[in-house]
Design a protein around this motif. Structure first.
Motif, PDB file in Angstrom:
ATOM      1  N   ARG A 138       0.834  -1.212   0.000  1.00  0.00           N
ATOM      2  CA  ARG A 138       0.000   0.000   0.000  1.00  0.00           C
ATOM      3  C   ARG A 138       0.866   1.259   0.000  1.00  0.00           C
ATOM      4  NH1 ARG A 138      -5.298   1.235   1.985  1.00  0.00           N
ATOM      5  NH2 ARG A 138      -5.541  -0.944   2.566  1.00  0.00           N
ATOM      6  N   GLU A 150      -4.946   7.357  -0.867  1.00  0.00           N
ATOM      7  CA  GLU A 150      -5.671   6.417  -0.018  1.00  0.00           C
ATOM      8  C   GLU A 150      -7.095   6.213  -0.534  1.00  0.00           C
ATOM      9  OE1 GLU A 150      -4.873   4.571   2.466  1.00  0.00           O
ATOM     10  OE2 GLU A 150      -2.887   5.251   3.086  1.00  0.00           O
ATOM     11  N   ILE A 153      -7.033   3.920  -3.617  1.00  0.00           N
ATOM     12  CA  ILE A 153      -6.779   2.527  -3.227  1.00  0.00           C
ATOM     13  C   ILE A 153      -8.037   1.919  -2.613  1.00  0.00           C
ATOM     14  CG2 ILE A 153      -5.444   1.042  -1.695  1.00  0.00           C
ATOM     15  CD1 ILE A 153      -3.106   2.974  -2.012  1.00  0.00           C
TER      16      ILE A 153
END
Length: 397
Positions: A138, A150, A153
């Motif tokens: 990540r 973020e 994702i």
């Protein structure tokens, strides 16, 4: 009256006809000889290919019976040297069968216990390393060249979960298929055990009954060639067992010393994969390299790769010439092509049985073509797989 002068039944019924008669036409004479020879080869090859295709199709349709039968034969070949040794030393056949079966089940059970024990011991650590690897991935997606946020994702993750929910019906069908396959595996295992017991108990009687399916005049050739092929398969099986054991110990020990998680399961996978020559050991060794890369670091994965390559080189340049060279002479190109063809036709079972089946067919064909079954000598010809070690010439002192 000699045999040549004695009239045959066909001659009495239909009259004696000349055997050297050839029918040719003007068109035949105008066709080049090379084209006629090529056409003769072509239709014969087409006939052989059609027959092989029909046989393969029948085998695929009966795979739930054929695969357990072939597995039972292969396990019998693995156990045959020890089983035959016990019979030579006057151990009762029933006791030799019990020892062989109990020993095999004990080895399999011991390997499964070792795998389960290490998985239980390292499961928590593997979970922690997995979460750490996910967090590192990540962070790489955020700081790396992709520069994802973020939110992006999380959106991708939500889309993935939504896709899984939409395909829930398909996944459920797949789960049912897996359950059905598991049932087939259980039935196949029981059938394999039954085949193994029958072959050990009365393999000779089964083969004598099988030879009666052939014409009486062909039975000696069929029996001698098949026995020669069986010796080849036994030599292949026992040699491949030793090679697989050394491969699994080498790669498993290297993984353990380098701190790669689940070293014992990796060693067991290498042991099983090594029965598919060349391809299997490389594929299972790649799993150890992948685990080292994910759970440790690239430098650790590099050294794991060195271990895998070193073991493979030791096998190819030391074990194969010493062990396989005296029992099974196989060119690596032939192995790769046979394994690839078997996997394309029947997947993993095809890759597993391709080499021993090709070895058997090759030796049987050479035995029949060289007519060595008449003299009892070893077949001489284009043998890819040798059945017995060559005798070394003694130097004159």
């Amino acid at each position: 009256m000699t045999d040549e002068q004695r009239p045959r039944k066909r001659d009495l019924l239909w009259g004696r006809m000349p055997t050297d008669r050839q029918v040719t036409t003007e068109a035949d004479e105008r066709v080049p000889l090379s084209l006629r020879v090529g056409a003769a080869y072509a239709w014969r090859l087409l006939f052989i290919a059609a027959a092989a295709g029909v046989i393969i199709w029948i085998v695929i349709q009966l795979k739930l019976l054929v695969i357990p039968l072939l597995v039972g034969i292969l396990i019998t070949a693995l156990l045959w040297p020890a089983f035959e040794w016990m019979l030579r030393h006057r151990v009762p056949r029933w006791l030799a069968i019990v020892i062989s079966l109990v020993g095999t089940l004990a080895i399999i059970g011991g390997l499964l216990w070792l795998v389960a024990w290490q998985v239980a011991q390292q499961w928590s650590g593997v979970q922690e390393r997995t979460m750490g690897a996910i967090d590192a991935l990540r962070q790489y997606l955020i700081d790396g060249p992709l520069h994802l946020t973020e939110t992006e994702i999380q959106d991708y993750l939500d889309q993935g979960f939504e896709l899984i929910e939409q395909q829930a019906g398909m996944l459920w069908s797949g789960a049912l298929a897996i359950g059905s396959t598991a049932g087939h595996v259980v039935i196949g295992a029981l059938l394999t055990l039954f085949v193994l017991i029958c072959l050990l108990a009365d393999g000779g009687g089964i083969w004598r009954w099988t030879t009666k399916l052939f014409p009486r005049d062909a039975r000696p050739a069929v029996d001698a060639s098949a026995r020669t092929g069986w010796r080849t398969v036994v030599n292949y099986a026992k040699t491949q067992l030793l090679v697989a054991t050394i491969d699994s110990i080498g790669i498993g020990l290297g993984a353990f010393l380098l701190g790669v998680p689940l070293a014992i399961p990796v060693a067991v996978l290498v042991f099983l994969g090594a029965f598919i020559p060349i391809v299997g050991a490389v594929a299972t060794g790649a799993i150890a390299v992948f685990l080292a890369l994910v759970y440790n670091d690239p430098w650790n994965a590099f050294w794991m790769l060195v271990v895998v390559i070193g073991v493979q080189q030791f096998e190819g340049h030391v074990l194969q010439p010493i062990l396989m060279g005296s029992a099974v002479k196989v060119h690596p190109l032939a192995v790769v092509l046979v394994v690839a063809g078997g996997s394309m036709i029947a997947g993993i079972p095809g890759a597993l049985f391709a080499v021993p089946l090709a070895a058997f067919v090759n030796v049987v064909a050479v035995t029949l073509s060289s007519e060595s079954w008449r003299t009892g000598r070893q077949p001489s010809g284009d043998l890819i797989w040798s059945t017995v070690p060559r005798e070394r010439r003694r130097r004159n002192k």
